[in-house]
Scaffold this active site. Structure first.
Site, PDB file in Angstrom:
ATOM      1  N   TYR A  81       0.980  -1.148   0.048  1.00  0.00           N
ATOM      2  CA  TYR A  81       0.089  -0.107   0.299  1.00  0.00           C
ATOM      3  C   TYR A  81       1.317   0.976   0.117  1.00  0.00           C
ATOM      4  O   TYR A  81       2.429   1.585   0.296  1.00  0.00           O
ATOM      5  CB  TYR A  81      -0.278  -0.304   1.319  1.00  0.00           C
ATOM      6  CG  TYR A  81      -2.497  -1.286   1.073  1.00  0.00           C
ATOM      7  CD1 TYR A  81      -3.341  -0.069  -0.098  1.00  0.00           C
ATOM      8  CD2 TYR A  81      -2.124  -1.570   1.801  1.00  0.00           C
ATOM      9  CE1 TYR A  81      -4.111  -1.689   0.025  1.00  0.00           C
ATOM     10  CE2 TYR A  81      -3.146  -3.028   1.350  1.00  0.00           C
ATOM     11  CZ  TYR A  81      -4.404  -2.715   0.863  1.00  0.00           C
ATOM     12  OH  TYR A  81      -5.289  -3.632   0.839  1.00  0.00           O
ATOM     13  N   GLU A  82       0.410   2.374  -0.701  1.00  0.00           N
ATOM     14  CA  GLU A  82       1.009   3.342  -0.560  1.00  0.00           C
ATOM     15  C   GLU A  82       1.790   3.947   0.788  1.00  0.00           C
ATOM     16  O   GLU A  82       2.024   4.508   0.367  1.00  0.00           O
ATOM     17  CB  GLU A  82       0.173   4.487  -1.916  1.00  0.00           C
ATOM     18  CG  GLU A  82       0.721   6.213  -2.115  1.00  0.00           C
ATOM     19  CD  GLU A  82      -0.219   6.604  -2.354  1.00  0.00           C
ATOM     20  OE1 GLU A  82       0.304   8.088  -2.546  1.00  0.00           O
ATOM     21  OE2 GLU A  82      -1.205   6.420  -3.375  1.00  0.00           O
TER      22      GLU A  82
END
Length: 286
Positions: A81-82
């Site tokens: 995830y970012e």
């Protein structure tokens, strides 16, 4: 109707198409009344993640597709995830990149600088999974504005990490909820994440190391782009959709594979997983 052959490269994944041949057995498919268009798109995307290693996933339909793939065709897929979470094992469906459920049980949580600088730019992401408002024939994406930049009809969230993901992931999968001339225009209203083609034409800066968009899953079918500097090619139509309908809904002269296939319908178990275990509150399913 004029058609163009596919470019050379690996064939479209067999798991995303209806099987053929005597003696073929598959899980029971849901009937048309038993699945929605969104569920069809997500199931097709999940099947294409078979055999993929590390996936940098955006929130929304990509989240559902990766979760479904983990439960079905690819239990070893690694989710990033970012926000800096690497090797995520969400205990529930994530509603944002910083949702606490993506942290619990994760293999690592690092700074965003480390995630983008070492993991992504280091060439350690196999698939970047993105959404978009517009996409062009070479796979450039618009997530910034619809209409004129100064006075847009719609102002969108912008790039986020998509530009870096486009340039550095091994390949890009895109899920898009619409397939019409506004979403697939001849020219983008704004280029947020340039394809390798657009980057080469610009002729400045560091050229992307990734392939760019390789797969686009739309409400009408599946487009693939196997040549790094080539165009998207229609390889699959969804049940009940014709090639002519897809070409008419596209803002350019869409290339069509010689052997267009029909996307496999979701199985009853895939639909059950999406509704009863993955997105029980119908946050993304419609």
């Amino acid at each position: 109707m004029n058609t163009s052959p596919t470019t050379t490269g690996a064939p479209a994944p067999s798991t995303a198409e209806a099987p053929h041949g005597p003696g073929t057995t598959t899980p029971a498919a849901a009937t048309a009344a038993d699945y929605t268009q969104t569920e069809l798109i997500v199931c097709a995307a999940a099947k294409m993640l078979a055999g993929k290693g590390t996936v940098f996933a955006g929130i929304g339909l990509p989240t559902l597709a990766v979760d479904l793939a983990h439960r079905t065709v690819n239990p070893d897929v690694e989710l990033i995830y970012e926000s800096g979470v690497s090797g995520a094992h969400p205990e529930a469906m994530a509603e944002g990149i910083a949702d606490s459920v993506v942290v619990s049980g994760a293999e690592a949580v690092v700074t965003m600088q480390a995630l983008f600088g070492y993991v992504l730019q280091g060439g350690n992401v196999d698939v970047g999974f993105l959404g978009a408002a517009q996409i062009d024939r070479h796979g450039s994406l618009n997530t910034s504005v619809i209409g004129d930049w100064e006075k847009p009809q719609v102002r969108l969230p912008g790039s986020g990490g998509a530009t870096d993901i486009m340039a550095n992931a091994g390949e890009i999968f895109v899920i898009i909820r619409r397939h019409d001339h506004s979403s697939f225009p001849a020219a983008l209203d704004f280029v947020t994440s340039p394809s390798p083609v657009r980057a080469r034409e610009a002729g400045v800066g560091i050229q992307p190391q990734g392939h760019g968009v390789s797969v686009v899953i739309t409400p009408l079918g599946v487009l693939r782009r196997e040549d790094t500097y080539g165009e998207l090619v229609l390889t699959h139509v969804h049940p009940g959709v014709t090639v002519d309908e897809v070409r008419a809904a596209t803002g350019w002269d869409l290339q069509v594979a010689d052997d267009v296939r029909t996307t496999a319908e979701p199985t009853a178990e895939e639909v059950r997983l999406l509704r009863e275990e993955i997105d029980r509150v119908r946050l993304y399913l419609r």
